[in-house]
Design a protein around this motif. Structure first.
Motif, mmCIF file in Angstrom:
data_model
loop_
_atom_site.group_PDB
_atom_site.id
_atom_site.type_symbol
_atom_site.label_atom_id
_atom_site.label_comp_id
_atom_site.label_asym_id
_atom_site.label_seq_id
_atom_site.Cartn_x
_atom_site.Cartn_y
_atom_site.Cartn_z
ATOM 1 N N ALA A 196 38.824 46.508 36.235
ATOM 2 C CA ALA A 196 39.185 47.884 36.584
ATOM 3 C C ALA A 196 38.479 48.334 37.865
ATOM 4 O O ALA A 196 37.430 48.973 37.798
ATOM 5 N N PRO A 197 39.047 48.034 39.041
ATOM 6 C CA PRO A 197 40.233 47.191 39.253
ATOM 7 C C PRO A 197 39.831 45.734 39.470
ATOM 8 O O PRO A 197 38.670 45.431 39.714
ATOM 9 N N THR A 198 40.795 44.828 39.409
ATOM 10 C CA THR A 198 40.545 43.413 39.690
ATOM 11 C C THR A 198 40.368 43.210 41.192
ATOM 12 O O THR A 198 41.134 43.754 41.990
ATOM 13 N N GLU A 199 39.355 42.452 41.572
ATOM 14 C CA GLU A 199 39.146 42.095 42.974
ATOM 15 C C GLU A 199 39.689 40.689 43.194
ATOM 16 O O GLU A 199 39.317 39.756 42.485
ATOM 17 N N PRO A 205 29.333 30.558 33.010
ATOM 18 C CA PRO A 205 30.766 30.269 32.917
ATOM 19 C C PRO A 205 31.577 31.515 33.220
ATOM 20 O O PRO A 205 31.085 32.635 33.084
ATOM 21 N N PRO A 206 32.839 31.340 33.653
ATOM 22 C CA PRO A 206 33.678 32.508 33.917
ATOM 23 C C PRO A 206 33.842 33.343 32.662
ATOM 24 O O PRO A 206 33.938 32.821 31.555
ATOM 25 N N SER A 207 33.861 34.646 32.832
ATOM 26 C CA SER A 207 34.068 35.528 31.689
ATOM 27 C C SER A 207 35.552 35.703 31.442
ATOM 28 O O SER A 207 36.401 35.293 32.227
ATOM 29 N N ASP A 208 35.873 36.331 30.341
ATOM 30 C CA ASP A 208 37.277 36.566 30.024
ATOM 31 C C ASP A 208 37.933 37.513 31.014
ATOM 32 O O ASP A 208 39.153 37.631 31.071
ATOM 33 N N ASP A 209 37.079 38.222 31.800
ATOM 34 C CA ASP A 209 37.633 39.156 32.772
ATOM 35 C C ASP A 209 38.145 38.461 34.016
ATOM 36 O O ASP A 209 38.868 39.040 34.812
#
Length: 334
Positions: A43-46, A321-325
């Motif tokens: 919120a918002p996606t970059e 690790p990458p998050s779910d976001d």
């Protein structure tokens, strides 16, 4: 800004599929093309800058989700993409091997294309980081006769000063293929010789370090003997003293203490290295030598001892690790 339609979500939020997003790019993007883009946050996606991808690249990217997190089966998948015509795919495959352990690479040695590896080493246009990886490949799939490629690359460097053989990986491969004979040459040319270029000596030390910790072609005792030659070069001795301590080679107590005693300004870095070596050594002779050095330069000894309280050796910081976001998407300009 460019408006793009998400046509496929590889990882992250499936609800992004078929949505339209706005992304920035410093270069002009063609219409009706497909792009790979990574987004962060919600919120918002970059969004990162879009990278144009081919249809074949999309097939490669889809296959990533079916791979195990590590191991030879994972590397086997990337192996066949090293020669891919799409640079994004080839670069990503190379990066996977750059993160792999030598043990994992050795497990896929029978799948390596030796002729292609040699052709890459001979190609002056290949970036040095890829050439270094190819030396690692050759150390696993090459023959004893391939050791001559090392001399070939040295001759190429003599002719073209801009050519970088990737010396540390080249020397490691040379030792792996030539064995004791190769190590003897490395000792003479880059360790024992005071005329050796600093960067070549540094590369040789790194190569021997890799052999002592991962490749294990030669006994560690033999490799330590090679590194001990650097103790005759006081300005560079600090580069190998920690390795001798790490490998438990305590045969150089007197020599290390003498380096401390005779150190001038140019060789000042050998002093803390000597203290750490003697402090780590469990033998009584090391403790006695350390007390002699304390009488000579108590301040340096104390500073080195203090550093040991806060630094117990190399550490690594794991990458989370990458998050779910996080979202990774295939995009197409609408």
């Amino acid at each position: 800004m460019y408006r793009m339609r998400v046509i496929e979500v590889f990882k992250g939020r499936p609800k992004l599929a078929d949505s339209v997003i706005e992304v920035a790019s410093i270069k002009e993007l063609p219409r009706d093309a497909t792009f790979w883009i990574v987004g962060y946050g919600e919120a918002p996606t970059e969004w990162d800058s879009p990278e144009q991808v081919s249809t074949k690249a999309l097939s490669y990217l889809r296959g990533l989700s079916r791979l195990p997190e590590r191991g030879p089966r994972r590397l086997g998948y990337f192996l066949r993409f090293l020669q891919h015509g799409d640079e994004l795919v080839a670069a990503d495959a190379y990066n996977e091997f750059a993160e792999a352990t030598l043990e994992d690479i050795a497990a896929v040695a029978d799948q390596l294309d030796r002729e292609w590896v040699i052709s890459q080493l001979r190609d002056a246009s290949v970036p040095v980081h890829r050439r270094r990886l190819c030396w690692t490949f050759l150390s696993q799939c090459g023959t004893a006769a391939d050791a001559s490629l090392f001399d070939e690359m040295l001759r190429k460097r003599e002719v073209d000063a801009t050519f970088d053989p990737g010396m540390d990986a080249a020397i490691a491969c040379f030792i792996a293929l030539a064995g004791e004979r190769g190590l003897g040459r490395v000792e003479q040319a880059y360790l024992a010789s005071s005329d050796a270029e600093y960067l070549d000596s540094f590369a040789a030390i790194n190569a021997i370090r890799v052999h002592g910790t991962q490749l294990k072609v030669l006994p560690r005792e033999r490799l330590a003997a090679a590194l001990r030659l650097m103790l005759c070069r006081p300005t560079l001795a600090d580069l190998v003293i920690p390795d001798l301590a790490r490998w438990g080679d305590w045969s150089m107590i007197d020599r290390v203490a003498k380096l401390f005693e005779e150190a001038n300004e140019e060789a000042r870095f050998v002093k803390p290295a000597a203290v750490l070596y003697l402090k780590t050594c469990p033998l009584p002779a090391a403790a006695e030598a350390l007390e002699r050095l304390r009488a000579i330069d108590a301040q340096t000894v104390q500073a080195a001892e203090a550093s040991m309280r806060f630094y117990n050796g190399p550490t690594t910081v794991p990458v989370p690790p990458p998050s779910d976001d996080d979202a990774s998407s295939g995009l197409q300009a609408p």
